[in-house]
Write an enzyme that holds these catalytic residues in place. Sequence first.
Site, PDB file in Angstrom:
ATOM      1  CB  CYS A  51      -0.899  -0.011   1.231  1.00  0.00           C
ATOM      2  SG  CYS A  51      -1.708   1.584   1.512  1.00  0.00           S
ATOM      3  CB  CYS A  54       1.141   1.283   4.697  1.00  0.00           C
ATOM      4  SG  CYS A  54      -0.419   0.395   4.958  1.00  0.00           S
ATOM      5  CG  HIS A 115      -3.968  -1.188   4.587  1.00  0.00           C
ATOM      6  ND1 HIS A 115      -3.693  -0.325   3.548  1.00  0.00           N
ATOM      7  CD2 HIS A 115      -4.571  -2.270   4.013  1.00  0.00           C
ATOM      8  CE1 HIS A 115      -4.098  -0.872   2.398  1.00  0.00           C
ATOM      9  NE2 HIS A 115      -4.647  -2.039   2.661  1.00  0.00           N
ATOM     10  CG  ASN A 155     -13.943  10.297  -3.998  1.00  0.00           C
ATOM     11  OD1 ASN A 155     -15.011  10.874  -3.860  1.00  0.00           O
ATOM     12  ND2 ASN A 155     -13.024  10.689  -4.874  1.00  0.00           N
ATOM     13  CB  SER A 163      -7.531   3.446  -6.665  1.00  0.00           C
ATOM     14  OG  SER A 163      -6.857   4.620  -6.314  1.00  0.00           O
ATOM     15  CG  HIS A 166      -4.055   3.398   4.250  1.00  0.00           C
ATOM     16  ND1 HIS A 166      -3.025   2.619   4.721  1.00  0.00           N
ATOM     17  CD2 HIS A 166      -4.169   4.421   5.133  1.00  0.00           C
ATOM     18  CE1 HIS A 166      -2.527   3.163   5.826  1.00  0.00           C
ATOM     19  NE2 HIS A 166      -3.206   4.262   6.088  1.00  0.00           N
ATOM     20  CG  HIS A 168      -6.878   8.134   1.038  1.00  0.00           C
ATOM     21  ND1 HIS A 168      -7.314   6.843   0.806  1.00  0.00           N
ATOM     22  CD2 HIS A 168      -6.938   8.757  -0.174  1.00  0.00           C
ATOM     23  CE1 HIS A 168      -7.609   6.687  -0.475  1.00  0.00           C
ATOM     24  NE2 HIS A 168      -7.400   7.841  -1.099  1.00  0.00           N
ATOM     25  CD  GLN A 170      -8.420  12.864  -3.849  1.00  0.00           C
ATOM     26  OE1 GLN A 170      -7.868  13.686  -4.586  1.00  0.00           O
ATOM     27  NE2 GLN A 170      -9.089  11.829  -4.316  1.00  0.00           N
TER      28      GLN A 170
HETATM   29  O1  LIG Z   1      -7.928  11.397  -7.160  1.00  0.00           O
HETATM   30  P1  LIG Z   1      -8.399   9.973  -7.239  1.00  0.00           P
HETATM   31  O2  LIG Z   1      -8.871   9.441  -5.924  1.00  0.00           O
HETATM   32  O3  LIG Z   1      -7.419   9.083  -7.906  1.00  0.00           O
HETATM   33  O4  LIG Z   1      -9.670  10.000  -8.218  1.00  0.00           O
HETATM   34  C1  LIG Z   1     -11.009   9.944  -7.821  1.00  0.00           C
HETATM   35  O5  LIG Z   1     -11.458  11.170  -7.284  1.00  0.00           O
HETATM   36  C2  LIG Z   1     -11.435  12.300  -8.168  1.00  0.00           C
HETATM   37  C3  LIG Z   1     -12.049  13.492  -7.436  1.00  0.00           C
HETATM   38  O6  LIG Z   1     -13.361  13.287  -7.042  1.00  0.00           O
HETATM   39  C4  LIG Z   1     -12.176  12.003  -9.477  1.00  0.00           C
HETATM   40  O7  LIG Z   1     -11.977  13.050 -10.379  1.00  0.00           O
HETATM   41  C5  LIG Z   1     -11.692  10.697 -10.104  1.00  0.00           C
HETATM   42  O8  LIG Z   1     -12.452  10.393 -11.230  1.00  0.00           O
HETATM   43  C6  LIG Z   1     -11.790   9.586  -9.074  1.00  0.00           C
HETATM   44  O9  LIG Z   1     -11.320   8.369  -9.606  1.00  0.00           O
END
Ligand SMILES: O=P(O)(O)O[C@H]1O[C@H](CO)[C@@H](O)[C@H](O)[C@H]1O
Lengths: 373, 373
Positions: A51, A54, A115, A155, A163, A166, A168, A170
Amino acid sequence: MDFDPTIHPHRRHNPLTGEHVLVSPHRNKRPWQGQTEQPQSTDLLQYDPNCYLCPGNARAGGHQNEAYEHTMVFVNDFAAVLPSPGPAAPPEPHHLLKAEPVQGGCDVIIFHPRHDWTLAQLPIPDIEHVIEQWCAVYTKRGAEDGIKYVQIFENKGSLMGCSNPHPHGQVWSLSEIPSEPAKEIESQSRYASRTDLPRSDAPKGPGGRPNLILEYAYFEVSLPRDEGRVVLKNEHWVAVVPWWAVWPYEILLTPYHRHIPSILHLTREEKGAFAAILSQLARRYDNLFSCSFAYSMGIHQLPTPTAPADADGEYSDIHLHLHFYPPLLRSASVRKFLVGFEMLAEPQRDLTPEQAAAKLRACDEVHYLDRPS
Amino acid sequence: MDFDPTIHPHRRHNPLTGEHVLVSPHRNKRPWQGQTEQPQSTDLLQYDPNCYLCPGNARAGGHQNEAYEHTMVFVNDFAAVLPSPGPAAPPEPHHLLKAEPVQGGCDVIIFHPRHDWTLAQLPIPDIEHVIEQWCAVYTKRGAEDGIKYVQIFENKGSLMGCSNPHPHGQVWSLSEIPSEPAKEIESQSRYASRTDLPRSDAPKGPGGRPNLILEYAYFEVSLPRDEGRVVLKNEHWVAVVPWWAVWPYEILLTPYHRHIPSILHLTREEKGAFAAILSQLARRYDNLFSCSFAYSMGIHQLPTPTAPADADGEYSDIHLHLHFYPPLLRSASVRKFLVGFEMLAEPQRDLTPEQAAAKLRACDEVHYLDRPS
Ligand SMILES: O=P(O)(O)O[C@H]1O[C@H](CO)[C@@H](O)[C@H](O)[C@H]1O
Ligand SMILES: O=P(O)(O)O[C@H]1O[C@H](CO)[C@@H](O)[C@H](O)[C@H]1O
């Protein structure tokens, strides 16, 4: 026959965005033969050597993570906006083709070294660390040259394009105020200047002005527990499936006792209550379908800590709140698709917000994985 | 350094909805470790005894399908809106909680008896049958008491919530004009009344007024093939990845030679050209990632055939067009997620509309399954 929102299709109005949602409560009964989702795995390692989030592991860009103990922040290796104040846009090729350069930065905030945990497993003091980190990034990015808006979000789950399990989130910081918050800011200002509203005891915004979100939250908490849409509340915060919810189990989370423009305006006690309700909500969400519940969530607040929000500044009527948008509809594997009609015409939902709130209220707060079996 | 839309993040404006999209062209390069999609199976039976849409088979409600030869229409067994003019809504519980009853009907249109075909395989005369059926349902539903809006659409592929690959679309007819078309109608009217526009040779709307979509389409077709966003065009119709596209390979399909309010206003020749371009577009879409390409598509036009659209009626500046919203981004199994930032702030895309148009232009028109191997 009387109008029954659980039987009669109707549309509801979202006063924050001006949009509508079509409510078709009888539709939740139809059989589902379409795509099913793979529930998120729950037997993750505490530390995963593969990961990139991690502690101590290597990231995409070749950097190595610190042996962080609480949270960790780094700049997204594939940022959607870049810091350099790029060149000015060329003259528009046609009056209908408008573009403007955008600058900014994208950060990733790791919530915890474990994780295999999410907000639902994190001890409250660890969620408080996440809140402190949100405050720190909001302060730092908001002070940068040219930054007009800081969006904190998470997300969660592969269903929401995440993806890596873990824990997290943004933060995307931009030189423009994006469409969604721009609409909400305008609605909140417009509401604050209305003089035709019925008297109410709800807490007021600056200058004694009515505040859209405080007014709504106050109304919800004043209803008998079984009648409204409140899922959870504590001394300072309330979590409600809003009247105008689009996603099946959408939540609006907001402080309801006083006007609070941003997370930096929270007292220590309000922050503690914030951490507590985030934890409770995350556990109820997981318990609803006995799975790690996927969602996108984010914080709406003053665009940046330095945005003009004094007594009658442009942003003075914004009240701090969070939106949770979870896609699951009927089980860990059956989601709501907001597709054809929704994209071309208007969002549509298959159960009433009241029904969704009742289901979330009926969920236990002990996490399903922690129950003695 | 000059501004380069394929390098510098920027935002573009959608004049039809007033929304923006953040373009981050450099972002398409990032590795993808998240959820991958199961491509639609391509070895379907021509007739599937278990399909409730195949000729002669039984449907959910117990009805039996005719042995139809071209198209077939039936009322959706789990309709989102119902015909009965339900009871009036009760007085609103609070001034922020607005609801209105909605009535209407939901139809399913089967495109063809062949279970294993889509628009990409359908012979042109069969697509003409689909167009005739669209016209028939639009006419019939639009004439019903209380119906103010008819939305024709198709969800194609399990990725778009479609639960049966048998080629079919839907029509939802409502007693209200939904949010998305309402915005577009307003933008088109406002544009038509502008007096500050530069002179242009684009075809005009009624009363010689400027028409937003005709103006835009005319501009696109006038550009050299390699410079603009046109993917396909014929004598009457053009398919363009619009300047403001949100989905990676979004398409706006519209007649560009004269003002046409609805599919009922198409001449026989224009209908033939419509069928032809639908077929070509569907084949290019499938060829892009060698798969049955998923999308939601729908028709925007005069809300109903009887809506007031005479010289300066409320709806007189609407121009017929279709939107295609396909989710795939990089391959048959990697989609674009419009999640956290997109839901909370603003849609974001990972390649420019010009790059998307070039990729679709480079696709063959012979379907990949029909190529000699
Ligand atoms: O930045 P990440 O997590 O790779 O990407 C994810 O979040 C983003 C922000 O909402 C989106 O634009 C991407 O399509 C999504 O896959
Ligand atoms: O009516 P269907 O095809 O069963 O359902 C599909 O399309 C509808 C209209 O876009 C959506 O509301 C549903 O979520 C989706 O699954």
